[in-house]
Design a protein around this motif. Structure first.
Motif, PDB file in Angstrom:
ATOM      1  N   GLU A   1       0.932  -1.093  -0.021  1.00 55.37           N
ATOM      2  CA  GLU A   1       0.108  -0.048   0.009  1.00 55.37           C
ATOM      3  C   GLU A   1       0.798   1.178  -0.142  1.00 55.37           C
ATOM      4  O   GLU A   1       2.040   1.194   0.630  1.00 55.37           O
ATOM      5  CB  GLU A   1      -1.071   0.097   1.108  1.00 55.37           C
ATOM      6  CG  GLU A   1      -2.041  -1.287   1.485  1.00 55.37           C
ATOM      7  CD  GLU A   1      -3.130  -0.526   0.675  1.00 55.37           C
ATOM      8  OE1 GLU A   1      -3.406   0.630   0.330  1.00 55.37           O
ATOM      9  OE2 GLU A   1      -3.984  -1.384   0.263  1.00 55.37           O
ATOM     10  N   LYS A   2       0.418   2.285  -0.413  1.00 55.51           N
ATOM     11  CA  LYS A   2       0.799   3.636  -0.361  1.00 55.51           C
ATOM     12  C   LYS A   2       1.014   4.232   0.987  1.00 55.51           C
ATOM     13  O   LYS A   2      -0.024   4.352   1.505  1.00 55.51           O
ATOM     14  CB  LYS A   2       0.378   4.615  -1.434  1.00 55.51           C
ATOM     15  CG  LYS A   2       1.021   6.012  -1.561  1.00 55.51           C
ATOM     16  CD  LYS A   2       0.309   6.848  -2.501  1.00 55.51           C
ATOM     17  CE  LYS A   2       1.059   8.267  -2.383  1.00 55.51           C
ATOM     18  NZ  LYS A   2       0.422   9.153  -3.428  1.00 55.51           N
ATOM     19  N   PRO A   3       2.100   4.416   1.787  1.00 51.91           N
ATOM     20  CA  PRO A   3       1.982   5.161   2.896  1.00 51.91           C
ATOM     21  C   PRO A   3       1.282   6.598   3.146  1.00 51.91           C
ATOM     22  O   PRO A   3       1.213   7.149   1.855  1.00 51.91           O
ATOM     23  CB  PRO A   3       3.540   5.155   3.525  1.00 51.91           C
ATOM     24  CG  PRO A   3       4.395   5.521   2.029  1.00 51.91           C
ATOM     25  CD  PRO A   3       3.498   4.458   1.354  1.00 51.91           C
ATOM     26  N   SER A   4       1.017   6.986   4.203  1.00 50.42           N
ATOM     27  CA  SER A   4       0.317   8.145   4.260  1.00 50.42           C
ATOM     28  C   SER A   4       1.163   9.422   4.094  1.00 50.42           C
ATOM     29  O   SER A   4       1.030  10.481   3.959  1.00 50.42           O
ATOM     30  CB  SER A   4      -0.376   8.273   5.551  1.00 50.42           C
ATOM     31  OG  SER A   4       0.437   8.115   6.676  1.00 50.42           O
ATOM     32  N   CYS A   5       2.616   9.052   4.317  1.00 48.97           N
ATOM     33  CA  CYS A   5       3.576   9.917   4.022  1.00 48.97           C
ATOM     34  C   CYS A   5       4.833   9.184   3.497  1.00 48.97           C
ATOM     35  O   CYS A   5       4.919   7.872   3.824  1.00 48.97           O
ATOM     36  CB  CYS A   5       3.777  11.085   5.216  1.00 48.97           C
ATOM     37  SG  CYS A   5       4.690  10.033   6.757  1.00 48.97           S
ATOM     38  N   PRO A   6       5.836   9.598   2.811  1.00 49.76           N
ATOM     39  CA  PRO A   6       6.829   8.862   2.375  1.00 49.76           C
ATOM     40  C   PRO A   6       7.565   8.244   3.915  1.00 49.76           C
ATOM     41  O   PRO A   6       7.778   8.778   4.731  1.00 49.76           O
ATOM     42  CB  PRO A   6       7.957   9.856   1.800  1.00 49.76           C
ATOM     43  CG  PRO A   6       7.015  11.113   1.364  1.00 49.76           C
ATOM     44  CD  PRO A   6       5.949  10.912   2.572  1.00 49.76           C
ATOM     45  N   PRO A   7       7.974   6.760   3.672  1.00 54.44           N
ATOM     46  CA  PRO A   7       8.591   6.003   4.500  1.00 54.44           C
ATOM     47  C   PRO A   7       9.847   6.592   5.077  1.00 54.44           C
ATOM     48  O   PRO A   7      10.655   7.168   4.312  1.00 54.44           O
ATOM     49  CB  PRO A   7       9.056   4.555   3.923  1.00 54.44           C
ATOM     50  CG  PRO A   7       8.016   4.684   2.763  1.00 54.44           C
ATOM     51  CD  PRO A   7       7.805   6.132   2.412  1.00 54.44           C
ATOM     52  N   GLY A   8       9.967   6.803   6.466  1.00 62.13           N
ATOM     53  CA  GLY A   8      11.086   7.433   7.082  1.00 62.13           C
ATOM     54  C   GLY A   8      11.046   9.011   7.026  1.00 62.13           C
ATOM     55  O   GLY A   8      11.736   9.671   7.794  1.00 62.13           O
ATOM     56  N   ALA A   9       9.824   9.627   6.680  1.00 57.31           N
ATOM     57  CA  ALA A   9       9.895  10.942   6.743  1.00 57.31           C
ATOM     58  C   ALA A   9       8.418  11.485   7.835  1.00 57.31           C
ATOM     59  O   ALA A   9       7.932  12.352   7.815  1.00 57.31           O
ATOM     60  CB  ALA A   9       9.379  11.587   5.437  1.00 57.31           C
ATOM     61  N   GLU A  10       8.146  10.301   8.597  1.00 53.99           N
ATOM     62  CA  GLU A  10       7.168  10.485   9.643  1.00 53.99           C
ATOM     63  C   GLU A  10       7.388  11.535  10.490  1.00 53.99           C
ATOM     64  O   GLU A  10       8.582  11.448  11.388  1.00 53.99           O
ATOM     65  CB  GLU A  10       6.730   9.095  10.103  1.00 53.99           C
ATOM     66  CG  GLU A  10       6.141   8.223   9.534  1.00 53.99           C
ATOM     67  CD  GLU A  10       7.492   7.131   8.752  1.00 53.99           C
ATOM     68  OE1 GLU A  10       8.421   7.554   9.043  1.00 53.99           O
ATOM     69  OE2 GLU A  10       6.753   6.177   8.041  1.00 53.99           O
ATOM     70  N   SER A  11       6.785  12.596  10.471  1.00 55.65           N
ATOM     71  CA  SER A  11       6.955  13.868  11.637  1.00 55.65           C
ATOM     72  C   SER A  11       5.881  14.639  11.469  1.00 55.65           C
ATOM     73  O   SER A  11       5.200  14.583  10.682  1.00 55.65           O
ATOM     74  CB  SER A  11       8.474  14.346  11.327  1.00 55.65           C
ATOM     75  OG  SER A  11       8.485  15.249  10.121  1.00 55.65           O
ATOM     76  N   TYR A  12       5.979  15.376  12.566  1.00 53.71           N
ATOM     77  CA  TYR A  12       4.875  16.626  12.493  1.00 53.71           C
ATOM     78  C   TYR A  12       5.420  18.074  11.487  1.00 53.71           C
ATOM     79  O   TYR A  12       4.569  18.646  11.344  1.00 53.71           O
ATOM     80  CB  TYR A  12       4.584  17.071  13.685  1.00 53.71           C
ATOM     81  CG  TYR A  12       3.815  16.055  14.716  1.00 53.71           C
ATOM     82  CD1 TYR A  12       2.981  15.331  14.240  1.00 53.71           C
ATOM     83  CD2 TYR A  12       4.232  15.943  16.104  1.00 53.71           C
ATOM     84  CE1 TYR A  12       2.339  14.304  14.821  1.00 53.71           C
ATOM     85  CE2 TYR A  12       3.814  14.815  16.594  1.00 53.71           C
ATOM     86  CZ  TYR A  12       2.500  13.977  16.180  1.00 53.71           C
ATOM     87  OH  TYR A  12       2.094  13.199  16.965  1.00 53.71           O
ATOM     88  N   ASP A  13       6.681  17.750  11.239  1.00 57.52           N
ATOM     89  CA  ASP A  13       7.379  19.159  10.460  1.00 57.52           C
ATOM     90  C   ASP A  13       7.142  18.971   9.005  1.00 57.52           C
ATOM     91  O   ASP A  13       7.216  19.680   8.324  1.00 57.52           O
ATOM     92  CB  ASP A  13       8.394  19.221  10.976  1.00 57.52           C
ATOM     93  CG  ASP A  13       8.640  19.438  12.353  1.00 57.52           C
ATOM     94  OD1 ASP A  13       7.969  20.146  13.086  1.00 57.52           O
ATOM     95  OD2 ASP A  13       9.921  19.036  13.044  1.00 57.52           O
TER      96      ASP A  13
END
Length: 433
Positions: free
Chosen positions: A421-433
């Motif tokens: 599946e496509k992640p909700s944001c790019p893998p490894g870029a999970e952050s609030y910023d």
């Protein structure tokens, strides 16, 4: 994470091997057996009760992911006391005896294999059900033999191990931990830097069994273990289950930082009376726990980025052994913060929780998710499982993430990626910023 070419289906029985079969393990096993019979809910388990967005809709995780079912799990492990899991559960006094009665026969049938026990690493316990061997290398081979025998006798197709044993005295990584060759030489020489938990972990890795470290021990968080995991293509995770007080820190800390509120001091104390509390009453064992509990705020608040808000924070952590409480731990926090124009405020948190009740669903999730990772060909440190740990392991050069909500996003994004599946944001870029 790229989707593997294939995730092997969860066929056959999965052995869940537990070094340390005391309060946490007995609560976990009893809970799974009760849930199988429809006599309780596995509350707190993401894999059983959680949901995530996939395929454009909200789905239950255990319906979306190819996880082993709870009725496929077979329980075993080691302990330095010979008590059956039923006796251990009665002694721990976490679940009521009346609640255990419907699964009593099954619990009484689960008895630990003899434990690896060098008492200098856990000074407050005196084991009576222990292995004997001339060298630590002998101990590794005995544990490996136990694993093979358990899988054969119980007709299990594979295994996963979750450390649920005691906190050991603090041991820093040394030269013996630098490479596989150095570690194996150290096993032959009974190197004092090789602890009980490392012996179990080394044996599991040699047998291709994924290993999760639920304690602050230096069990697999060193280069030699990473090298062995790559060699045998095994998944790892750790360390130290995130249950009570530290769970609150990974929620409150990010909230204060998000609002740019300053913190002058954070005082944390715990009282508990179970075996874990007895072990942690030893200052050398407490040192191991203190490091994992203190490091959370350092990473979350990041004084280097906001020295005017967090540069002079005074952070103190205490754990007190108080037998009357048993497993009913109390975590008390006093936070001295400040806001607009430096005006002081306070926050007080009193979390009256049950240590093993919070840890049991973590054991279940880690067993199932590590098994999924292993079947999907994931090798080495699985930092996407940081959601479950106080001091998440990472690969060299990467900083651990402690914000609970970022950790949750990373976990679900990784699972989406595993499933294509496509992640909700790019893998490894999970952050609030």
């Amino acid at each position: 994470m790229k989707r593997p070419d294939a995730i092997r289906p969860p066929e056959g029985k999965l052995a869940v091997l537990l070094p340390g079969m005391g309060a946490v393990s007995s609560t976990f096993i009893a809970g799974v057996l009760l849930a199988r019979k429809g006599l309780g809910l596995p509350v707190g388990s993401l894999t059983q009760m959680g949901s995530m967005r996939a395929g454009g809709k909200q789905v239950r995780m255990n319906e979306y992911l190819p996880l082993a079912r709870m009725d496929q799990l077979v329980f075993g492990g080691w302990d330095i006391f010979p008590d059956s899991v039923y006796d251990a559960a009665i002694h721990a006094k976490v679940l009521e005896a009346s609640q255990l009665e419907p699964v009593r026969e099954e619990l009484e049938a689960i008895r630990p294999m003899k434990g690896v026990f060098y008492p200098q690493y856990v000074k407050r316990l005196h084991g009576t059900h222990v292995k004997e061997g001339a060298t630590k290398a002998d101990m590794v081979e005995q544990v490996r033999a136990d694993i093979r025998t358990f899988l054969r006798d119980n007709r299990c197709s594979r295994a996963v191990a979750v450390w649920c044993g005691s906190t050991e005295t603090y041991v820093a990584a040394d030269q013996v931990h630098s490479s596989r060759r150095a570690f194996e030489a150290g096993l032959q020489k009974n190197d004092p830097a090789i602890t009980n938990s490392q012996i179990y972990a080394w044996a599991c890795l040699q047998e291709g069994v994924p290993f999760a470290n639920g304690s602050p021990n230096l069990a697999v968080d060193f280069p030699a273990a990473a090298e062995l995991a790559r060699l045998h293509e095994v998944a790892l995770a750790g360390k130290d289950f995130k249950t009570g007080q530290t769970l609150m820190k990974t929620v409150i800390g990010p909230a204060l930082k998000a609002r740019m509120l300053g913190v002058r001091g954070w005082f944390s104390t715990n009282i508990l009376g179970n075996r874990d509390g007895e072990v942690l009453d030893d200052p050398e064992s407490f040192r191991s726990k203190e490091l994992t509990k203190r490091g959370v705020l350092d990473e979350i608040l990041d004084a280097s980025a906001n020295p005017e808000l967090y540069g002079e924070i005074f952070h103190k952590v205490r754990i007190e052994y108080y037998p009357p409480r048993g497993d009913a731990k109390e975590g008390w926090d006093n936070i001295d913060l400040f806001g607009w124009m430096g005006y002081p405020m306070q926050m007080k948190i009193d979390f009256l929780c049950r240590d093993s009740i919070l840890a049991a669903p973590i054991v279940l999730d880690l067993a199932l998710l590590l098994d999924l990772a292993q079947r999907g060909g994931c090798i080495g440190t699985q930092d996407w499982l940081s959601f479950y740990f106080k001091s998440p392991m990472t690969d060299p050069g990467r900083s651990p993430e402690h914000d609970l909500f970022v950790q949750n996003m990373k976990l679900k994004n990784t699972l989406r990626a595993l499933m294509g599946e496509k992640p909700s944001c790019p893998p490894g870029a999970e952050s609030y910023d």
